[in-house]
Design a protein around this motif. Sequence first.
Motif, PDB file in Angstrom:
ATOM      1  N   UNK A   1      -6.534   9.048  -1.535  1.00 54.97           N
ATOM      2  CA  UNK A   1      -5.917   9.834  -2.600  1.00 54.97           C
ATOM      3  C   UNK A   1      -4.538   9.260  -2.861  1.00 54.97           C
ATOM      4  N   UNK A   2      -4.154   9.215  -4.133  1.00 50.95           N
ATOM      5  CA  UNK A   2      -2.827   8.688  -4.438  1.00 50.95           C
ATOM      6  C   UNK A   2      -2.236   9.344  -5.678  1.00 50.95           C
ATOM      7  N   UNK A   3      -0.940   9.142  -5.848  1.00 54.30           N
ATOM      8  CA  UNK A   3      -0.196   9.700  -6.963  1.00 54.30           C
ATOM      9  C   UNK A   3       1.105   8.935  -7.111  1.00 54.30           C
TER      10      UNK A   3
ATOM     11  N   UNK B   1       7.808   6.631  -7.028  1.00 56.31           N
ATOM     12  CA  UNK B   1       7.318   6.463  -5.666  1.00 56.31           C
ATOM     13  C   UNK B   1       5.802   6.577  -5.711  1.00 56.31           C
ATOM     14  N   UNK B   2       5.113   5.655  -5.063  1.00 56.51           N
ATOM     15  CA  UNK B   2       3.669   5.747  -4.912  1.00 56.51           C
ATOM     16  C   UNK B   2       3.410   6.424  -3.581  1.00 56.51           C
ATOM     17  N   UNK B   3       2.608   7.477  -3.618  1.00 55.22           N
ATOM     18  CA  UNK B   3       2.288   8.221  -2.400  1.00 55.22           C
ATOM     19  C   UNK B   3       0.787   8.232  -2.215  1.00 55.22           C
ATOM     20  N   UNK B   4       0.354   8.262  -0.957  1.00 50.50           N
ATOM     21  CA  UNK B   4      -1.078   8.236  -0.679  1.00 50.50           C
ATOM     22  C   UNK B   4      -1.382   8.999   0.609  1.00 50.50           C
ATOM     23  N   UNK B   5      -2.628   9.371   0.732  1.00 48.73           N
ATOM     24  CA  UNK B   5      -3.163   9.938   1.972  1.00 48.73           C
ATOM     25  C   UNK B   5      -4.623   9.535   2.062  1.00 48.73           C
TER      26      UNK B   5
ATOM     27  N   UNK C   1       9.184  17.651  -6.134  1.00 48.82           N
ATOM     28  CA  UNK C   1       7.757  17.750  -5.792  1.00 48.82           C
ATOM     29  C   UNK C   1       7.383  16.815  -4.653  1.00 48.82           C
ATOM     30  N   UNK C   2       8.193  15.804  -4.408  1.00 55.01           N
ATOM     31  CA  UNK C   2       7.913  14.875  -3.313  1.00 55.01           C
ATOM     32  C   UNK C   2       7.755  15.621  -1.995  1.00 55.01           C
ATOM     33  N   UNK C   3       8.568  16.644  -1.779  1.00 55.00           N
ATOM     34  CA  UNK C   3       8.481  17.428  -0.536  1.00 55.00           C
ATOM     35  C   UNK C   3       7.136  18.136  -0.426  1.00 55.00           C
ATOM     36  N   UNK C   4       6.620  18.664  -1.518  1.00 50.92           N
ATOM     37  CA  UNK C   4       5.306  19.308  -1.515  1.00 50.92           C
ATOM     38  C   UNK C   4       4.233  18.289  -1.151  1.00 50.92           C
ATOM     39  N   UNK C   5       4.293  17.121  -1.752  1.00 50.98           N
ATOM     40  CA  UNK C   5       3.288  16.106  -1.471  1.00 50.98           C
ATOM     41  C   UNK C   5       3.329  15.692   0.000  1.00 50.98           C
ATOM     42  N   UNK C   6       4.518  15.572   0.543  1.00 51.09           N
ATOM     43  CA  UNK C   6       4.632  15.224   1.966  1.00 51.09           C
ATOM     44  C   UNK C   6       4.070  16.338   2.850  1.00 51.09           C
ATOM     45  N   UNK C   7       4.329  17.591   2.484  1.00 53.59           N
ATOM     46  CA  UNK C   7       3.786  18.723   3.263  1.00 53.59           C
ATOM     47  C   UNK C   7       2.263  18.753   3.243  1.00 53.59           C
ATOM     48  N   UNK C   8       1.671  18.190   2.201  1.00 50.40           N
ATOM     49  CA  UNK C   8       0.209  18.208   2.082  1.00 50.40           C
ATOM     50  C   UNK C   8      -0.419  16.889   2.529  1.00 50.40           C
ATOM     51  N   UNK C   9       0.335  16.099   3.270  1.00 52.34           N
ATOM     52  CA  UNK C   9      -0.233  14.916   3.915  1.00 52.34           C
ATOM     53  C   UNK C   9      -0.025  13.587   3.220  1.00 52.34           C
TER      54      UNK C   9
ATOM     55  N   UNK D   1       2.124  10.305   2.000  1.00 49.31           N
ATOM     56  CA  UNK D   1       3.233   9.498   2.498  1.00 49.31           C
ATOM     57  C   UNK D   1       3.601   8.460   1.447  1.00 49.31           C
ATOM     58  N   UNK D   2       4.860   8.104   1.390  1.00 47.87           N
ATOM     59  CA  UNK D   2       5.320   7.084   0.455  1.00 47.87           C
ATOM     60  C   UNK D   2       4.789   5.726   0.916  1.00 47.87           C
ATOM     61  N   UNK D   3       4.095   5.048   0.015  1.00 46.80           N
ATOM     62  CA  UNK D   3       3.520   3.740   0.350  1.00 46.80           C
ATOM     63  C   UNK D   3       4.046   2.626  -0.562  1.00 46.80           C
ATOM     64  N   UNK D   4       4.835   2.979  -1.566  1.00 44.53           N
ATOM     65  CA  UNK D   4       5.358   1.957  -2.459  1.00 44.53           C
ATOM     66  C   UNK D   4       6.356   2.517  -3.440  1.00 44.53           C
ATOM     67  N   UNK D   5       6.964   1.623  -4.170  1.00 42.36           N
ATOM     68  CA  UNK D   5       7.963   1.985  -5.181  1.00 42.36           C
ATOM     69  C   UNK D   5       7.748   1.100  -6.401  1.00 42.36           C
TER      70      UNK D   5
END
Length: 159
Positions: A113-115, A153-157, A123-131, A133-137
């Motif tokens: 999953x990514x965003x 920021x690219x985030x993924x889990x 909203x970054x804090x919400x995404x981190x709370x739901x698993x 992690x920052x994987x890119x910029x």
Amino acid sequence: MSSLHPSPAVVLQQVGGAGLDPVMAIMDEAFDQRFGEAWTRAQCAGILPMHGVVLTLATNNSVPLGFSLVRSVADESELLLLAVRPHGRRRGVATALVNRFIADARGAGAHYLHLEVRDGNPATALYERTGFRIVGRRSNYYRGTDGETFDALTMARTF
């Protein structure tokens, strides 16, 4: 015991193109134009017919408060947009939408999953709370109305 301000549960419903009016109203209120994050109606309408795209509307007492737009392909699922009206924030709307995104992706067999989110977006804090992690910029990804640029920021889990 009753409360002076009862908070009924957030109701999530998948909507198609007919849901664009409340989605655009939410987007107008939720995204600050100076950051250049909002999509146009044409962009939203253009992606909705694509395979694997789901638009979910969050309501409270039948009042539209937020939405998510998700695209799933093979074993990946991407959160394209998530927005909550300012007066609907801190009421569990965004959390419910993110949790639905995660549950639906898992149920469909997604493993990744990514965003993308603007650097500095709370909203970054919400995404981190739901698993997530920052994987890119992505430097200078968003362009605001005054021409100023902002990193994404690219985030993924994974499951």
